[in-house]
Design a protein around this motif. Structure first.
Motif, PDB file in Angstrom:
ATOM      1  N   ALA A 116      25.383 -15.433 -47.181  1.00  0.00           N
ATOM      2  CA  ALA A 116      26.833 -15.618 -47.260  1.00  0.00           C
ATOM      3  C   ALA A 116      27.561 -14.280 -47.176  1.00  0.00           C
ATOM      4  CB  ALA A 116      27.192 -16.350 -48.553  1.00  0.00           C
ATOM      5  N   HIS A 117      26.988 -13.252 -47.781  1.00  0.00           N
ATOM      6  CA  HIS A 117      27.598 -11.921 -47.737  1.00  0.00           C
ATOM      7  C   HIS A 117      27.629 -11.382 -46.308  1.00  0.00           C
ATOM      8  CE1 HIS A 117      28.693  -7.864 -48.832  1.00  0.00           C
ATOM      9  NE2 HIS A 117      27.561  -7.393 -48.340  1.00  0.00           N
ATOM     10  N   ILE A 118      26.538 -11.553 -45.582  1.00  0.00           N
ATOM     11  CA  ILE A 118      26.499 -11.091 -44.198  1.00  0.00           C
ATOM     12  C   ILE A 118      27.493 -11.887 -43.357  1.00  0.00           C
ATOM     13  CG2 ILE A 118      25.062 -10.929 -42.132  1.00  0.00           C
ATOM     14  CD1 ILE A 118      24.503  -8.769 -44.249  1.00  0.00           C
ATOM     15  N   ALA A 119      27.617 -13.185 -43.628  1.00  0.00           N
ATOM     16  CA  ALA A 119      28.608 -13.998 -42.917  1.00  0.00           C
ATOM     17  C   ALA A 119      30.015 -13.481 -43.179  1.00  0.00           C
ATOM     18  CB  ALA A 119      28.484 -15.460 -43.341  1.00  0.00           C
ATOM     19  N   GLU A 120      30.278 -13.070 -44.410  1.00  0.00           N
ATOM     20  CA  GLU A 120      31.587 -12.510 -44.751  1.00  0.00           C
ATOM     21  C   GLU A 120      31.849 -11.212 -43.974  1.00  0.00           C
ATOM     22  OE1 GLU A 120      35.236 -11.787 -46.358  1.00  0.00           O
ATOM     23  OE2 GLU A 120      34.077 -13.591 -46.755  1.00  0.00           O
ATOM     24  N   LEU A 121      30.838 -10.353 -43.903  1.00  0.00           N
ATOM     25  CA  LEU A 121      30.997  -9.109 -43.142  1.00  0.00           C
ATOM     26  C   LEU A 121      31.248  -9.402 -41.665  1.00  0.00           C
ATOM     27  CD1 LEU A 121      28.186  -6.826 -44.664  1.00  0.00           C
ATOM     28  CD2 LEU A 121      30.633  -6.815 -45.177  1.00  0.00           C
ATOM     29  N   ALA A 122      30.527 -10.375 -41.132  1.00  0.00           N
ATOM     30  CA  ALA A 122      30.725 -10.755 -39.729  1.00  0.00           C
ATOM     31  C   ALA A 122      32.147 -11.271 -39.512  1.00  0.00           C
ATOM     32  CB  ALA A 122      29.705 -11.809 -39.325  1.00  0.00           C
ATOM     33  N   ALA A 123      32.628 -12.090 -40.444  1.00  0.00           N
ATOM     34  CA  ALA A 123      33.985 -12.629 -40.327  1.00  0.00           C
ATOM     35  C   ALA A 123      35.027 -11.515 -40.381  1.00  0.00           C
ATOM     36  CB  ALA A 123      34.245 -13.649 -41.427  1.00  0.00           C
ATOM     37  N   GLN A 124      34.785 -10.518 -41.222  1.00  0.00           N
ATOM     38  CA  GLN A 124      35.710  -9.384 -41.296  1.00  0.00           C
ATOM     39  C   GLN A 124      35.769  -8.628 -39.972  1.00  0.00           C
ATOM     40  OE1 GLN A 124      34.464  -7.008 -44.657  1.00  0.00           O
ATOM     41  NE2 GLN A 124      34.891  -8.628 -46.135  1.00  0.00           N
ATOM     42  N   ARG A 125      34.598  -8.423 -39.349  1.00  0.00           N
ATOM     43  CA  ARG A 125      34.546  -7.752 -38.063  1.00  0.00           C
ATOM     44  C   ARG A 125      35.293  -8.555 -36.989  1.00  0.00           C
ATOM     45  NH1 ARG A 125      32.705  -3.152 -39.830  1.00  0.00           N
ATOM     46  NH2 ARG A 125      31.315  -1.918 -38.519  1.00  0.00           N
ATOM     47  N   LEU A 126      35.068  -9.853 -37.005  1.00  0.00           N
ATOM     48  CA  LEU A 126      35.724 -10.722 -36.026  1.00  0.00           C
ATOM     49  C   LEU A 126      37.234 -10.756 -36.237  1.00  0.00           C
ATOM     50  CD1 LEU A 126      33.051 -13.515 -36.246  1.00  0.00           C
ATOM     51  CD2 LEU A 126      33.649 -12.352 -34.116  1.00  0.00           C
ATOM     52  N   THR A 127      37.655 -10.806 -37.491  1.00  0.00           N
ATOM     53  CA  THR A 127      39.082 -10.796 -37.794  1.00  0.00           C
ATOM     54  C   THR A 127      39.726  -9.505 -37.314  1.00  0.00           C
ATOM     55  OG1 THR A 127      38.759 -12.218 -39.730  1.00  0.00           O
ATOM     56  CG2 THR A 127      40.790 -10.940 -39.651  1.00  0.00           C
ATOM     57  N   ALA A 128      39.048  -8.384 -37.555  1.00  0.00           N
ATOM     58  CA  ALA A 128      39.565  -7.093 -37.111  1.00  0.00           C
ATOM     59  C   ALA A 128      39.687  -7.029 -35.592  1.00  0.00           C
ATOM     60  CB  ALA A 128      38.662  -5.967 -37.604  1.00  0.00           C
ATOM     61  N   ALA A 129      38.841  -7.798 -34.896  1.00  0.00           N
ATOM     62  CA  ALA A 129      38.883  -7.832 -33.432  1.00  0.00           C
ATOM     63  C   ALA A 129      39.917  -8.833 -32.920  1.00  0.00           C
ATOM     64  CB  ALA A 129      37.504  -8.168 -32.881  1.00  0.00           C
ATOM     65  N   GLY A 130      40.635  -9.483 -33.828  1.00  0.00           N
ATOM     66  CA  GLY A 130      41.708 -10.372 -33.424  1.00  0.00           C
ATOM     67  C   GLY A 130      41.386 -11.839 -33.403  1.00  0.00           C
ATOM     68  N   TYR A 131      40.245 -12.224 -33.962  1.00  0.00           N
ATOM     69  CA  TYR A 131      39.856 -13.629 -33.972  1.00  0.00           C
ATOM     70  C   TYR A 131      40.385 -14.339 -35.204  1.00  0.00           C
ATOM     71  CZ  TYR A 131      36.567 -13.078 -30.100  1.00  0.00           C
ATOM     72  OH  TYR A 131      36.000 -12.852 -28.873  1.00  0.00           O
ATOM     73  N   ARG A 132      40.762 -15.583 -35.020  1.00  0.00           N
ATOM     74  CA  ARG A 132      41.003 -16.489 -36.143  1.00  0.00           C
ATOM     75  C   ARG A 132      39.640 -17.033 -36.566  1.00  0.00           C
ATOM     76  NH1 ARG A 132      40.614 -21.888 -35.992  1.00  0.00           N
ATOM     77  NH2 ARG A 132      41.506 -23.059 -37.737  1.00  0.00           N
ATOM     78  N   ILE A 133      39.378 -17.113 -37.872  1.00  0.00           N
ATOM     79  CA  ILE A 133      38.078 -17.545 -38.380  1.00  0.00           C
ATOM     80  C   ILE A 133      38.137 -19.002 -38.820  1.00  0.00           C
ATOM     81  CG2 ILE A 133      36.256 -17.138 -40.080  1.00  0.00           C
ATOM     82  CD1 ILE A 133      36.653 -14.882 -38.027  1.00  0.00           C
ATOM     83  N   ASP A 134      37.227 -19.788 -38.274  1.00  0.00           N
ATOM     84  CA  ASP A 134      36.979 -21.142 -38.788  1.00  0.00           C
ATOM     85  C   ASP A 134      35.608 -21.090 -39.451  1.00  0.00           C
ATOM     86  OD1 ASP A 134      36.656 -23.807 -39.345  1.00  0.00           O
ATOM     87  OD2 ASP A 134      36.477 -24.456 -37.251  1.00  0.00           O
ATOM     88  N   LEU A 135      35.597 -21.114 -40.768  1.00  0.00           N
ATOM     89  CA  LEU A 135      34.353 -21.033 -41.523  1.00  0.00           C
ATOM     90  C   LEU A 135      33.743 -22.421 -41.682  1.00  0.00           C
ATOM     91  CD1 LEU A 135      32.264 -19.540 -43.281  1.00  0.00           C
ATOM     92  CD2 LEU A 135      33.759 -20.011 -45.237  1.00  0.00           C
ATOM     93  N   LEU A 136      32.530 -22.576 -41.224  1.00  0.00           N
ATOM     94  CA  LEU A 136      31.787 -23.830 -41.395  1.00  0.00           C
ATOM     95  C   LEU A 136      30.582 -23.549 -42.281  1.00  0.00           C
ATOM     96  CD1 LEU A 136      30.967 -26.720 -40.893  1.00  0.00           C
ATOM     97  CD2 LEU A 136      30.155 -26.068 -38.615  1.00  0.00           C
TER      98      LEU A 136
END
Length: 230
Positions: free
Chosen positions: A29-49
């Protein structure tokens, strides 16, 4: 991790981040959070499943069995909802622990039920064409264990070739993260499972900082391959 809503939904790209671990305080879950942060910084909207948190049932049932003569079949409401989320995503990032050189049962069941006939495959023009996917797998094997290469090859064949290519995705890559356990595992020449000494103190901190860095670099490299030169 939470869903973010863009000001302009027509121009903001969506990343579906799929988590396959029963504990929300897990390293997965922690790695998923880091990945989501990277994606958000790149301009993506996050849909967490979060498959466990959403109580996804990985077992195939009669309602979701493919009908080979009907690729327009309407599947169960749960599966149809997941299909819509996949279609809405530009990229998909799945984060999971590696079990027996495979993805966990809940993630495999998600593929079985949701990536179904008429949706993910079975059309001359794939509905998932153009989408890109990154698989981040956390493994307990020590970094220098020879099984790591076997894991990488096996997961690549299963996920990149057996699933993503078959379903027409534009790109799929596997980022394997060995050394995820505090007592890293290795197998000797006789097939005996050996455990390293538990990591503690500054050595443990440095080890997991390096693992986090590798995970973030997998995401950064994945994003970089999607950049179009000006």
């Amino acid at each position: 991790m939470s869903h973010t809503t863009p000001d302009d939904a027509t121009t903001t790209r969506t990343a579906l981040v799929v988590v396959a671990h029963p504990r929300r305080d897990s390293l997965t879950a922690h790695i998923a959070e880091l990945a989501a942060q990277r994606l958000t910084a790149a301009g993506y909207r996050i849909d967490l499943l979060d498959l466990h948190a959403e109580n996804f049932d990985p077992r195939m049932n009669a309602a979701d069995l493919p009908e080979w003569g009907n690729r327009e079949k309407t599947y169960s409401p749960e599966v149809e909802n997941h299909m819509r989320r996949i279609l809405a995503a530009d990229v998909i990032v799945a984060v999971f622990p590696v079990y027996w050189v495979q993805v966990p049962a809940i993630l495999k069941g998600w593929i079985d039920r949701v990536w179904n006939y008429g949706f993910a495959y079975g059309r001359s023009k794939p509905r998932l064409a153009g989408k890109r996917m990154l698989w981040l797998g956390l493994a307990g094997a020590a970094d220098d264990d020879g099984v790591v290469d076997i894991m990488q090859q096996s997961l690549g064949m299963q996920l990149n070739d057996g699933i993503a290519y078959y379903c027409g995705l534009a790109e799929s890559s596997v980022g394997l993260l060995p050394g995820a356990e505090e007592k890293r595992q290795r197998v000797d020449a006789d097939g005996n499972l050996l455990l390293d000494e538990a990591l503690t103190g500054s050595i443990r901190d440095a080890h997991y900082a390096a693992l986090e860095d590798r995970a973030q670099r997998f995401v950064d490299d994945f994003l970089a391959r999607d950049r179009v030169p000006a």
